[in-house]
Design a protein around this motif. Sequence first.
Motif, PDB file in Angstrom:
ATOM      1  N   ARG A  21       2.770   3.965  -1.284  1.00  0.00           N
ATOM      2  CA  ARG A  21       2.433   3.408   0.053  1.00  0.00           C
ATOM      3  C   ARG A  21       1.607   1.813   0.112  1.00  0.00           C
ATOM      4  NH1 ARG A  21       1.363   8.782   1.669  1.00  0.00           N
ATOM      5  NH2 ARG A  21      -0.823   8.580   1.650  1.00  0.00           N
ATOM      6  N   ALA A  22       0.434   1.941  -0.589  1.00  0.00           N
ATOM      7  CA  ALA A  22      -0.063   0.562  -1.096  1.00  0.00           C
ATOM      8  C   ALA A  22       0.852  -0.327  -1.822  1.00  0.00           C
ATOM      9  CB  ALA A  22      -1.237   0.828  -1.768  1.00  0.00           C
ATOM     10  N   ASP A  23       1.475   0.054  -2.739  1.00  0.00           N
ATOM     11  CA  ASP A  23       2.449  -0.808  -3.311  1.00  0.00           C
ATOM     12  C   ASP A  23       3.631  -1.527  -2.424  1.00  0.00           C
ATOM     13  OD1 ASP A  23       0.886  -0.459  -5.674  1.00  0.00           O
ATOM     14  OD2 ASP A  23       2.413   1.218  -6.545  1.00  0.00           O
ATOM     15  N   HIS A  24       4.024  -0.629  -1.664  1.00  0.00           N
ATOM     16  CA  HIS A  24       5.027  -0.930  -0.621  1.00  0.00           C
ATOM     17  C   HIS A  24       4.400  -2.113   0.387  1.00  0.00           C
ATOM     18  CE1 HIS A  24       8.357  -0.982   2.667  1.00  0.00           C
ATOM     19  NE2 HIS A  24       7.354  -0.575   3.253  1.00  0.00           N
ATOM     20  N   VAL A  25       3.127  -1.817   0.920  1.00  0.00           N
ATOM     21  CA  VAL A  25       2.429  -2.635   1.856  1.00  0.00           C
ATOM     22  C   VAL A  25       2.032  -3.944   1.226  1.00  0.00           C
ATOM     23  CG1 VAL A  25       0.260  -2.983   3.050  1.00  0.00           C
ATOM     24  CG2 VAL A  25       1.128  -0.891   3.192  1.00  0.00           C
ATOM     25  N   LEU A  26       1.759  -4.068   0.142  1.00  0.00           N
ATOM     26  CA  LEU A  26       1.668  -5.270  -0.585  1.00  0.00           C
ATOM     27  C   LEU A  26       2.940  -6.101  -0.842  1.00  0.00           C
ATOM     28  CD1 LEU A  26      -0.580  -6.905  -2.346  1.00  0.00           C
ATOM     29  CD2 LEU A  26       0.091  -5.871  -4.259  1.00  0.00           C
ATOM     30  N   LYS A  27       3.888  -5.426  -1.156  1.00  0.00           N
ATOM     31  CA  LYS A  27       5.139  -6.268  -1.371  1.00  0.00           C
ATOM     32  C   LYS A  27       5.647  -6.793  -0.143  1.00  0.00           C
ATOM     33  CE  LYS A  27       9.853  -5.333  -3.140  1.00  0.00           C
ATOM     34  NZ  LYS A  27      10.790  -4.502  -3.871  1.00  0.00           N
ATOM     35  N   ARG A  28       5.758  -5.846   0.862  1.00  0.00           N
ATOM     36  CA  ARG A  28       6.437  -6.263   2.168  1.00  0.00           C
ATOM     37  C   ARG A  28       5.601  -7.326   2.843  1.00  0.00           C
ATOM     38  NH1 ARG A  28       9.949  -8.318   4.239  1.00  0.00           N
ATOM     39  NH2 ARG A  28      10.818  -7.361   6.304  1.00  0.00           N
ATOM     40  N   LEU A  29       4.212  -7.316   2.853  1.00  0.00           N
ATOM     41  CA  LEU A  29       3.258  -8.224   3.609  1.00  0.00           C
ATOM     42  C   LEU A  29       3.463  -9.494   2.915  1.00  0.00           C
ATOM     43  CD1 LEU A  29       0.162  -6.348   4.840  1.00  0.00           C
ATOM     44  CD2 LEU A  29       2.218  -6.974   5.807  1.00  0.00           C
TER      45      LEU A  29
END
Length: 217
Positions: A6-14
């Motif tokens: 989830r953290a990796d997705h948040v970092l990429k999307r933001l």
Amino acid sequence: MTRQERADHVLKRLGQLYPDPPIPLDHTDAFTLLVAVLLSAQCTDVRVNQITPALFKLGNTPAKLAEAPLEDIMAIVRPCGLGPQKAKAIKELSGLLLTKHQGQVPASLEALEQLPGVGHKTAQVVMAQAFGEPSFPVDTHIHRLAQRWGLTTGKSVLQTERDLKRLFPKDSWNKLHLQIIFYGREHCTARGCDGTVCEICRTCFPERQKAKCNRKA
């Protein structure tokens, strides 16, 4: 998804949505940033930016604000809320910067936290945005989003800060805390998203969306 996924997705999307997020508080140097962040406690950035031009016309250096009458400072900052406390803190910290730090804002988290009206979050914002030191300021809004996105189960902003620092690369912290703030304001507000509406919530927890649909069925 695991917490790290989830953290990796948040970092990429933001990173895609806000590749170069601006600092929302108007300032010209470390001192004006420090004062603006202090004023932003329990006040919107928009309101702070409306007030600081008059305040910095009165004094935009520690020497000038240390000499300014407290009543004049208070009259300007009153619309921010907690006016008497903030005005007193601004005048006192200006004096301390002169007597203890040669009129300069110290590039030290510990020294900043010893200044009147400067808490841990304010000190971290200054360290990140004025001095470029890796910091992850966590306010109640970032705390709320981190919980909603399953990045922490922390009961306090300090625990959330520790969890986020473990999940995200150190070189992303300064930009990421701004990216989360902007996303929260635009897409994942306290009332506008219940954990099933915005894109990140839907991606991180698709089961919430399914459960919501089942309840409506």
